[in-house]
Design a protein around this motif. Structure first.
Motif, short mmCIF file in Angstrom:
data_model
loop_
_atom_site.label_atom_id
_atom_site.label_comp_id
_atom_site.label_asym_id
_atom_site.label_seq_id
_atom_site.Cartn_x
_atom_site.Cartn_y
_atom_site.Cartn_z
N ASN A 142 0.82 -1.22 0.00
CA ASN A 142 0.00 0.00 0.00
C ASN A 142 0.85 1.26 0.00
OD1 ASN A 142 -2.27 -1.62 0.09
ND2 ASN A 142 -2.46 -1.53 2.32
N PHE A 143 1.96 1.22 0.73
CA PHE A 143 2.85 2.38 0.81
C PHE A 143 3.43 2.72 -0.57
CE2 PHE A 143 7.29 3.89 1.51
CZ PHE A 143 6.98 5.12 2.10
N TYR A 144 3.91 1.70 -1.27
CA TYR A 144 4.50 1.92 -2.59
C TYR A 144 3.46 2.28 -3.64
CZ TYR A 144 9.27 0.49 -1.40
OH TYR A 144 10.54 0.42 -0.87
N ALA A 145 2.24 1.77 -3.49
CA ALA A 145 1.18 2.05 -4.47
C ALA A 145 0.82 3.53 -4.51
CB ALA A 145 -0.05 1.22 -4.15
N GLN A 146 1.03 4.24 -3.40
CA GLN A 146 0.70 5.65 -3.32
C GLN A 146 1.92 6.55 -3.57
OE1 GLN A 146 -1.13 6.25 0.53
NE2 GLN A 146 -2.45 4.46 0.28
N MET A 147 3.05 5.95 -3.84
CA MET A 147 4.30 6.69 -3.96
C MET A 147 4.50 7.24 -5.37
SD MET A 147 8.10 5.16 -3.09
CE MET A 147 7.71 4.76 -1.38
N GLN A 148 5.08 8.42 -5.45
CA GLN A 148 5.46 9.00 -6.73
C GLN A 148 6.90 8.58 -7.07
OE1 GLN A 148 3.29 10.73 -8.70
NE2 GLN A 148 1.83 10.12 -7.10
N LYS A 152 4.46 1.24 -7.89
CA LYS A 152 3.42 0.24 -7.63
C LYS A 152 3.93 -1.17 -7.93
CE LYS A 152 -1.41 -0.84 -8.71
NZ LYS A 152 -2.60 -0.45 -9.51
N ALA A 153 4.69 -1.31 -9.03
CA ALA A 153 5.25 -2.62 -9.38
C ALA A 153 6.25 -3.07 -8.33
CB ALA A 153 5.91 -2.56 -10.75
N VAL A 154 7.04 -2.14 -7.81
CA VAL A 154 8.02 -2.47 -6.77
C VAL A 154 7.32 -2.96 -5.51
CG1 VAL A 154 9.80 -1.51 -5.25
CG2 VAL A 154 9.74 -0.84 -7.66
N GLY A 155 6.27 -2.24 -5.10
CA GLY A 155 5.52 -2.65 -3.92
C GLY A 155 4.85 -4.00 -4.09
N GLN A 156 4.32 -4.25 -5.28
CA GLN A 156 3.68 -5.54 -5.56
C GLN A 156 4.69 -6.67 -5.48
OE1 GLN A 156 0.49 -6.27 -5.94
NE2 GLN A 156 0.81 -8.43 -6.43
N ALA A 157 5.89 -6.44 -6.03
CA ALA A 157 6.93 -7.47 -6.03
C ALA A 157 7.38 -7.78 -4.60
CB ALA A 157 8.12 -7.02 -6.87
N ILE A 158 7.58 -6.74 -3.78
CA ILE A 158 8.00 -6.97 -2.40
C ILE A 158 6.92 -7.73 -1.64
CG2 ILE A 158 8.64 -5.87 -0.21
CD1 ILE A 158 9.79 -3.55 -1.85
#
Length: 301
Positions: free
Chosen positions: A172-178, A213-219
């Protein structure tokens, strides 16, 4: 041959409709191509080797290694969607990469290709080999493991359930990140990635080009997928390489080594080798050592 005005109008409308349909199909086809979970660059001749980079990296991490290895092997250099400037895909990432890689191996008629994976790429190597042991050849895991959570917690008893909240929070944190925020976040802890400032800059640049978002999903997927039992399916030799150069104290070495051993205990033919000078990007910190390890392992019968 004579045509009535009505026939001509009808024919014109059909032609226009056909043109629209062709345009729509072309658009769908283009979107499908853009949605692929990875791209491939093929180099060299010889027995096949698939090389998979880690989180927020692309095939550039393997360039130095590939220059030498391609003299004796046909290399298939993978770049994953959403990382280092590659277009992202929606939804799940790593399960799609695994599925499409297995399809790629079949389509290209690769005979038991060896898999060399760094970090996240090592996890994918384990996933591929344990899911299709008769399709995959030898595995070289470059500082990556079957389950990421114990690396975060420093506790081999960690489970998917015990880190579920953290995994969802990270996604969720990465999904909202720019993208600019991702680049700034990457600056923290860069000293554990590589020894040299120039190498760290390469890592930073690839990360800054990645989709948050892709980074957060992968983690999230790495933290919510535990392959430690599944890897017992692997019937081919495995070389697990560990990087210990970022440890703050030599006294931590036995505990770190035990953590790595616990993850590969279920693999019948697994060997663990540590480099206590190299940090995470071993292909840049210790390129000669890594190439020697790869060549020796691939040459063994």
């Amino acid at each position: 041959m004579m045509f009535s005005q009505t026939t001509l109008k009808c024919s014109s409308r059909k032609s226009a409709l056909f043109a629209v349909l062709v345009a729509i199909m072309a658009s769908v086809s283009s979107s499908a191509e853009a949605a692929k979970s990875f791209t491939v660059e093929v180099q060299g001749q010889g027995s096949p080797v698939i090389m998979i980079p880690g989180l927020m990296s692309d095939s550039r991490v393997w360039q130095q290694t590939a220059t030498e290895l391609s003299k004796t092997h046909q290399l298939h250099l993978i770049s994953i969607a959403g990382f280092a400037g590659q277009p992202a895909i929606e939804g799940a990432l790593l399960p799609v990469v695994k599925s499409e890689l297995l399809a790629y191996i079949q389509t290209e008629k690769l005979q038991r290709p060896a898999i060399i994976g760094h970090s996240l790429g090592a996890f994918l190597a384990y996933d591929l080999a344990s899911s299709a042991p008769d399709t995959i050849g030898k595995i070289i895991a470059v500082d990556g493991l079957p389950f990421l959570a114990p690396v975060f917690t420093r506790d081999s008893k960690s489970t998917v359930a015990s880190v579920k909240a953290q995994a969802e929070g990270i996604r969720n944190f990465y999904a909202q990140m720019q993208p600019a925020q991702l680049a700034a976040t990457m600056q923290q802890g860069m000293e554990i990635q590589a020894r040299e400032p120039a190498t760290r800059e390469r890592v930073q640049q690839m990360g800054a080009q990645s989709d948050p978002k892709a980074v957060g999903q992968a983690i999230y997927e790495l933290l919510s997928t535990d392959l430690r039992d599944k890897v017992s399916n692997i019937n081919q030799p495995v070389l697990q390489l560990g990087a210990g150069g970022a440890l703050p104290s030599d006294a931590m070495r036995p505990a770190v080594e035990a953590l790595y051993k616990q993850q590969i205990n279920n693999i019948p033919q697994a060997t663990l080798v540590f480099n206590w000078q190299s940090r995470h990007f071993m292909m840049w910190d210790e390129p000669v050592w890594l190439l020697n390890q790869i060549n020796q392992f691939l040459a063994e019968k």
